[in-house]
Design an enzyme around this catalytic site. Structure first.
Site, PDB file in Angstrom:
ATOM      1  N   GLY A   1     -29.749  49.704 -58.760  1.00 57.00           N
ATOM      2  CA  GLY A   1     -29.637  49.998 -57.553  1.00 57.00           C
ATOM      3  C   GLY A   1     -30.889  51.224 -57.155  1.00 57.00           C
TER       4      GLY A   1
ATOM      5  N   ARG B   1     -35.192  46.902 -60.736  1.00 51.42           N
ATOM      6  CA  ARG B   1     -36.058  47.728 -59.678  1.00 51.42           C
ATOM      7  C   ARG B   1     -37.360  49.180 -60.386  1.00 51.42           C
ATOM      8  NH1 ARG B   1     -36.227  45.475 -55.240  1.00 51.42           N
ATOM      9  NH2 ARG B   1     -34.272  45.113 -55.465  1.00 51.42           N
TER      10      ARG B   1
ATOM     11  N   ARG C   1     -40.294  38.290 -51.543  1.00 53.39           N
ATOM     12  CA  ARG C   1     -39.785  38.815 -51.075  1.00 53.39           C
ATOM     13  C   ARG C   1     -39.711  39.310 -49.627  1.00 53.39           C
ATOM     14  NH1 ARG C   1     -40.330  44.005 -52.095  1.00 53.39           N
ATOM     15  NH2 ARG C   1     -37.877  44.273 -51.907  1.00 53.39           N
TER      16      ARG C   1
ATOM     17  N   TYR D   1     -36.629  38.617 -47.993  1.00 52.14           N
ATOM     18  CA  TYR D   1     -35.886  40.037 -47.571  1.00 52.14           C
ATOM     19  C   TYR D   1     -36.618  41.275 -46.157  1.00 52.14           C
ATOM     20  CZ  TYR D   1     -34.195  39.395 -52.019  1.00 52.14           C
ATOM     21  OH  TYR D   1     -33.552  39.238 -53.376  1.00 52.14           O
TER      22      TYR D   1
ATOM     23  N   CYS E   1     -47.478  26.424 -46.174  1.00 49.99           N
ATOM     24  CA  CYS E   1     -46.689  25.305 -44.815  1.00 49.99           C
ATOM     25  C   CYS E   1     -45.289  25.947 -44.396  1.00 49.99           C
ATOM     26  CB  CYS E   1     -47.002  23.694 -45.091  1.00 49.99           C
ATOM     27  SG  CYS E   1     -47.065  22.700 -43.204  1.00 49.99           S
ATOM     28  N   GLU E   2     -45.542  26.888 -44.158  1.00 47.66           N
ATOM     29  CA  GLU E   2     -44.156  27.589 -43.091  1.00 47.66           C
ATOM     30  C   GLU E   2     -44.893  29.110 -42.110  1.00 47.66           C
ATOM     31  OE1 GLU E   2     -41.379  26.278 -43.134  1.00 47.66           O
ATOM     32  OE2 GLU E   2     -41.475  25.165 -45.614  1.00 47.66           O
TER      33      GLU E   2
ATOM     34  N   TYR F   1     -38.999  41.685 -58.749  1.00 50.61           N
ATOM     35  CA  TYR F   1     -38.927  40.588 -58.681  1.00 50.61           C
ATOM     36  C   TYR F   1     -39.818  39.056 -57.004  1.00 50.61           C
ATOM     37  CZ  TYR F   1     -33.998  42.233 -58.971  1.00 50.61           C
ATOM     38  OH  TYR F   1     -32.738  43.177 -59.488  1.00 50.61           O
TER      39      TYR F   1
END
Length: 872
Positions: free
Chosen positions: A715, A754, A790, A794, A821-822, A851
């Site tokens: 993390g 990450r 992402r 997020y 299409c969003e 990610y």
């Protein structure tokens, strides 16, 4: 608001204690005086300047100590002599004769020690004592600036500022927290204009109606400057302090806080009132009424633009600042008898008035009224509270809740922003909130919480306000650079690898986009920085961050193990590295089916459990095996709620309360708990977090008795914004070393993902279209949420640059949109790309190595991104 009178020739400059305590600061003041008198703004004539100064830093506190010790003549005398020596030292630094300049001031200070009013600490005597700091600093400043060739005169503020009694003021407030008249007229200004062009006067003091001295209260120098500015209808009032202006949060606690470049009076008033220390709340009203602009500037960085407060500020809806006030006291009053009872509140508030207490926030229900008392405006001592409670007990049940902090969001249109504050509500949902209050003027929203919680809340809340769009930091007419950017402005900006490899990246983009590119030297650099931490025994790379074969090969060569969360990841890992030692592999699934555990056990890798179910229902799988147990420490951390993997709401980890049941099941199957593991989230920047996890797990390991290793998870945060600080790997190493030294009997494992790959990857895209719809600029890219999920998932922030025109000036901020299409398929709002941006330009999305491709999909049947590596 009345119409503004024509501005006079005067500019008022106020300097606080730190700004007048050293010679080089007075040199800055002298330079500013020269600039203002020579004409500092085009098309404006040279100004006349009035400088308002505070006492030298710390002097007012010492004068207050003299008052507090008034009964001890020896102590008072010693303190006075110490103050005189302090000012002698200042004179020596400025190379002026102490006795010649301040001799009379020293004599006056000594005389106050023998003043008979001091025996009883008479209020008039207290005011005279407190005034000495400003009288000495202003006298010293005039003497020094004259040696520098400036024709400066000294002005007694008490000849111009007159204290006036306000309704409900007691004698203490009239003498030591006075208010002054600030409405000037032509006759007053004509008299003032007879003075010299350069003047230095005192803040903090005024003339009492009895002819003595009155004090304007703490922060009174700001208020003095505002009074003078209003009386003179000055061009502006400049408040010079040790920070560049007002910020969206306390920059010392929130380094990403943004400078507020321009505010209107009302918003500035709310920010100052609710906790910002840079400007005293009382100084805004006089300038607002006279429509005199206020500038806030930094004495150490005088060329920085700072904050401008005036009536011309552009109205931008949204949260402008988040602030906190400590030491808040809540008084809760409850009685059934208050329902529809005429005069109940009048009876209650009369008792607060009786004890000299003003109420700040109010919350009420049919049977309860809760109010807050702010210690900055109230004399909240235990004796006063005890007396208040005794009085209130006559009419209701009373409960005092303290200490508390008030966390306040300030900005225009708070009611219309409620839908954007979902993540803010979520943060407060984790804490104990005693009171919520929304202002009637729709300028603030306040939460009262336990005092210990506020400091930790502010950085998280500030980040969420930006991510949600509730704090529109891209509105450059209001928001300036962050504190971190200002502090780093003297240092060269970090050069990213993709800037150095620009030519190669453009060539790769020409082969087709969207395309991920991974820079293997960056992966090696991050790996070696972790390998240098000697306290860590085993390092496992979290494969889910990026399983590209080239990255796995690099990390294998650097001695890393690997952590997998699915059978497919295990198969991929061993296909890429067929000779890999299984003991260098962790299998840490979440609610996986039995077959995946069986597959992992067949490979003889480390297997992690985080519930008792597998042991109870598939005991034959784990019979006689060593296992890893994942514990939930009871909380989650990280850059977004969806990456927090600890706490009751998270599905991961065994609650410590269930440990006895798990131990019993393990013994029944002859399984041995060899490793304890915890991971609470991603994007954590506080290096002290991991030792805390280590300590929690050690306590449990000691109880279990078979544990040999502690895995504190990963993390580790990375800097997604260009101005963000890199994770402090040195501090991380020191913290782990200290933890390991305390419990050396356990091996220490970590499992970063990450941190190793995020900065090593970029996503290359092409511009598809540009549009301007009702004044909103949009730039379309060929990489949608199918390529990089992402931001949509997020609300993640990624740096976006036009690689084709990397060094060109930014144009109008634009929304960066994508082809899925969003409505949520947006990469960033109000991003600054060059005005020359055109179709087919190559746009680079930075820090996309973690990610990114692993979460890519074929939604709308769009093709998956391609991948490529760069190596030296």
């Amino acid at each position: 608001m009345p119409a503004a009178a024509p501005a006079s020739d005067w500019i008022v400059l106020k300097f606080g204690g730190t700004s007048v305590s050293r010679r080089h600061r007075w040199d800055t003041i002298g330079r500013l005086l020269r600039e203002r008198t020579e004409g500092d703004i085009p098309e404006q004539p040279p100004a006349r300047v009035l400088v308002v100064v505070s006492a030298l830093s710390g002097v007012t506190n010492e004068l207050q100590a003299i008052i507090d010790q008034h009964a001890d003549a020896v102590d008072v005398s010693a303190r006075i002599e110490a103050l005189i020596e302090r000012h002698r030292g200042a004179c020596a630094e400025m190379e002026v004769d102490a006795e010649g300049v301040l001799g009379e001031r020293f004599a006056a200070l000594r005389a106050l020690a023998g003043d008979r009013r001091g025996v009883s600490a008479d209020l008039s005597w207290q005011a005279e004592v407190l005034a000495q700091g400003e009288l000495m600093s202003s006298t010293l400043g005039v003497a020094y600036l004259r040696t520098q060739g400036l024709a400066v005169d000294w002005l007694d503020a008490r000849d111009w500022l007159e204290a006036r009694a306000l309704p409900n003021q007691n004698e203490w407030a009239r003498r030591l927290s006075a208010s002054c008249a600030y409405i000037g007229d032509d006759e007053l200004r004509m008299r003032f204009d007879r003075n010299a062009r350069l003047l230095i006067t005192q803040g903090f003091i005024a003339r009492h109606p009895d002819g003595g001295t009155a004090i304007l209260g703490r922060g009174g120098s700001d208020t003095s400057a505002a009074y003078f500015g209003a009386l003179l209808h000055a061009r502006r009032v400049e408040i010079w302090t040790d920070v560049p202006g007002m910020f969206t949060a306390n920059p010392r606690a929130v380094p990403d806080a943004r400078l507020l470049s321009r505010l209107d009076y009302e918003e500035a008033q709310e920010i100052a009132t609710t906790g910002a220390k840079v400007l005293h709340p009382r100084c805004i009203h006089p300038c607002r009424e006279a429509r005199v602009p206020i500038w806030i500037r930094d004495t150490e960085r005088p060329d920085l633009a700072g904050t401008v407060i005036d009536h011309r500020a552009v109205t931008v809806p949204g949260v402008k600042a988040i602030s906190s006030r400590r030491g808040i006291v809540l008084v809760s009053m409850e009685t059934i008898g208050m329902w529809q009872q005429v005069g109940f509140l009048a009876d209650v508030f009369e008792r607060f008035k009786r004890h000299g207490l003003s109420v700040d926030l109010i919350g009420s229900s049919e049977a309860n009224v809760t109010v807050s008392l702010d210690p900055s405006d109230n004399l909240v001592s235990s004796n006063v509270l005890d007396a208040l409670c005794a009085d209130l007990a006559e009419v209701c049940r009373v409960k005092v809740i303290a200490p508390c902090s008030a966390v306040t969001l300030v900005g225009r249109g708070m009611r219309s922003l409620l839908h954007k504050l979902t993540d803010v509500w979520s943060e407060f949902g984790r804490e104990r909130v005693h009171l919520v209050s929304q202002s009637s003027n729709d300028l603030n929203l306040t939460f009262v919480v336990d005092e210990a919680l506020a400091d930790g809340l502010l950085p998280r809340l500030h980040e969420k306000l930006i991510q949600s769009g509730a704090m529109p930091v891209d509105a450059t007419e209001v928001f300036g650079p962050s504190w971190r950017q200002i502090e780093a402005s003297a240092s060269p900006r970090r050069v990213s690898w993709w800037q150095r490899e620009r030519s190669q990246l453009l060539g790769m983009a020409a082969q087709g986009t969207p395309r991920y590119v991974y820079h293997l030297p960056t992966v090696r650099e991050r790996a070696r920085s972790l390998a240098a931490i000697s306290a860590v025994n085993c390092r496992f790379y979290a494969l889910k961050a990026n399983p590209h074969p080239a990255i796995l090969a690099v990390l294998d060569s650097e001695g890393f193990g690997f952590e997998c969360v699915s059978a497919a990841e295990l198969e991929h890992l061993f296909a890429v590295l067929p000779t890999l030692d299984p003991t260098r592999v962790l299998f840490t699934p979440s609610f996986a089916p039995r077959a995946e555990y069986a597959a992992a056990i067949a490979r003889d890798v480390w297997v992690t459990l985080d519930s008792v179910y597998p042991l109870q229902h598939w005991p034959e799988l784990f019979a006689g095996r060593q296992i890893v147990l994942r514990i939930d420490p009871g909380y989650g951390l990280g850059h977004h709620e969806k990456v927090r993997t600890g706490g009751r709401e998270a599905k991961f980890g065994l609650a410590p309360e269930s440990l006895p049941e798990f131990i019993a099941a393990a013994r029944a199957t002859r399984a041995k708990i060899t490793v304890l593991h915890a991971h609470v989230g991603s994007g954590i920047l506080d290096a002290s977090h991991w030792p805390q996890v280590y300590a929690q797990l050690v306590e449990l390991a000691d109880r279990i008795g078979t544990v040999a290793a502690i895995d504190v998870g990963g993390g580790l945060g990375v800097p997604y914004t260009p101005d963000a600080e890199a994770f402090d790997i040195a501090a991380f190493g020191r913290e782990l070393a200290n933890a390991k030294a305390a419990w050396p009997q356990y091996a220490l494992w970590i499992e970063p993902g990450r941190y190793l790959v995020a900065e090593a990857g970029v996503l290359l895209t092409h511009v598809t279209q540009l549009s301007d719809k009702l004044g909103l600029r949009r730039i379309g890219l060929d990489a949608g949420m199918n390529a990089l999920l992402r931001p949509a998932l997020y609300g993640a922030w990624h740096e976006i640059v036009n690689l084709s025109h990397l060094d060109e000036a930014d144009g109008t901020p634009a929304d960066i949109v994508r082809p899925i299409c969003e409505t949520g398929d947006m990469l960033g709002r109000r991003r600054a790309l060059p005005a020359s941006t055109a179709e087919n330009d190559v746009v680079l999305i930075a820090t996309a190595g973690a990610y990114g491709q692993v979460m890519a999909n074929r939604y709308n049947l769009r093709a998956l991104p391609q991948e490529e590596v760069l190596d030296d």
